[in-house]
Enzyme design. Sequence first.
Site, PDB file in Angstrom:
ATOM      1  N   GLU A  66       7.124   4.641  -5.038  1.00 13.54           N
ATOM      2  CA  GLU A  66       6.645   6.029  -5.060  1.00 13.54           C
ATOM      3  C   GLU A  66       7.125   6.732  -3.789  1.00 13.54           C
ATOM      4  O   GLU A  66       6.497   6.631  -2.734  1.00 13.54           O
ATOM      5  CB  GLU A  66       5.120   6.053  -5.142  1.00 13.54           C
ATOM      6  CG  GLU A  66       4.568   5.401  -6.394  1.00 13.54           C
ATOM      7  CD  GLU A  66       3.076   5.081  -6.276  1.00 13.54           C
ATOM      8  OE1 GLU A  66       2.276   6.013  -6.131  1.00 13.54           O
ATOM      9  OE2 GLU A  66       2.719   3.900  -6.319  1.00 13.54           O
ATOM     10  N   HIS A  76       5.799   7.667 -10.735  1.00 18.18           N
ATOM     11  CA  HIS A  76       5.014   6.428 -10.692  1.00 18.18           C
ATOM     12  C   HIS A  76       5.622   5.337 -11.568  1.00 18.18           C
ATOM     13  O   HIS A  76       4.918   4.682 -12.340  1.00 18.18           O
ATOM     14  CB  HIS A  76       3.568   6.731 -11.093  1.00 18.18           C
ATOM     15  CG  HIS A  76       2.548   5.856 -10.454  1.00 18.18           C
ATOM     16  ND1 HIS A  76       2.551   4.484 -10.581  1.00 18.18           N
ATOM     17  CD2 HIS A  76       1.485   6.157  -9.668  1.00 18.18           C
ATOM     18  CE1 HIS A  76       1.516   3.991  -9.921  1.00 18.18           C
ATOM     19  NE2 HIS A  76       0.863   4.977  -9.354  1.00 18.18           N
TER      20      HIS A  76
HETATM   21  C1  GAL Z   1      -1.054   4.182  -6.741  1.00 20.92           C
HETATM   22  C2  GAL Z   1      -2.142   4.072  -5.729  1.00 20.92           C
HETATM   23  C3  GAL Z   1      -3.024   2.939  -6.143  1.00 20.92           C
HETATM   24  C4  GAL Z   1      -3.543   3.109  -7.547  1.00 20.92           C
HETATM   25  C5  GAL Z   1      -2.408   3.469  -8.496  1.00 20.92           C
HETATM   26  C6  GAL Z   1      -2.947   3.853  -9.850  1.00 20.92           C
HETATM   27  O1  GAL Z   1      -0.201   5.213  -6.387  1.00 20.92           O
HETATM   28  O2  GAL Z   1      -1.582   3.833  -4.455  1.00 20.92           O
HETATM   29  O3  GAL Z   1      -4.077   2.778  -5.240  1.00 20.92           O
HETATM   30  O4  GAL Z   1      -4.519   4.110  -7.553  1.00 20.92           O
HETATM   31  O5  GAL Z   1      -1.615   4.489  -7.981  1.00 20.92           O
HETATM   32  O6  GAL Z   1      -2.152   4.733 -10.513  1.00 20.92           O
END
Ligand code: GAL
Length: 341
Positions: free
Chosen positions: A305, A170
């Site tokens: 991601e 992330h």
């Molecule tokens: C992303 C997700 C988002 C939000 C974010 C928070 O991967 O698509 O909607 O939740 O993470 O970490």
Amino acid sequence: MQIKETDFGQDYHLITIENKNGVELSVSDLGARIVSLKALNRELVWGFESAHEYLDNDLTIGAMIGRTAGRIANGRFDIAGKTYQVSQNSGPHNLHGGMPGFESAKWEYTVLNGENEASVLFRLTSPDGTHGFPGNLEVEVRHTLTSDNLWRVTTRGVTDEATLFNPTNHVYFNLSGDLSETIDQHSLYLNSNSFAPIINSGITDGTKADVSGTPFDFQQEKKIVDFFNSRQPQSEIVDGIDHPFFFKQTGLRFMQAKLTSPDEKLAIELFTDRPTVVLFSGNFGKDYYLMRGKKVGRHQGLTFETQFAPGAERFSSFGNIVLPADFPKETITEYKINFKE
Ligand code: GAL
């Protein structure tokens, strides 16, 4: 390659690898996360300066996410005719495998140094029944920095009972040199002609939409502000980008995305063996994080991601995220850093 290990507070560690070009990658055993990536003396990613700031703010930033990245509708899925109910931590849905997940764990690690690359290899066991998922899952994540300015994430899973496995990293990029600047003036290219529309609560509905003639078309590199300015229902739902993009071809040899800094001195090229990337533009409303002395939040970072699109447990056209018993699977994602002195 030079390697330095320092204290990250609360019994966590920060491991920094530097190559001969002054590129620096820092990772931590808190969540097997990337904390910092530097080139041209510029910070390129979101990150905090200590473990406790992650614990106080947001553990997903830069972290390994799993067992499953994104949302599983109603936290429910079937494997081989058996229905599983996992934790519901995002409205009725399961997000990022449930919390605490990979992002909150303390991972064991080993440092591996070589002439042309160095790595930190992280290991974690996610016990059978974690948030309702079946199988004892052994996970390895290896963060590597090479002498030719490539950051590679290699993730491997093996389970003793069939389960779901769809991990990601992330990381949020902001290449401007100032994390409090928006990503508006970054240019983005994507090797993608379709994306997954989402419905109100953030889940996919199994459809793939053609990007042509829509703001989701990044096949010709364009400024991200063009997307933000194009007000349309899909971006209004999430106040920006929070969507899976399907690649035209799958394979590690294809450059699937390229993000270029506003001054064009620096770019990140994305390579991955996964078929999809979820882009999230930090749609945090008015909230912001105090990060390295800067206010960082809405539209000030972009994630890459790499994964199978969320919903794959229901929609076979998104790919197969079942990890069979005793059948290790590995996935590789590479971020190539290009810069001009
Ligand atoms: C992303 C997700 C988002 C939000 C974010 C928070 O991967 O698509 O909607 O939740 O993470 O970490």
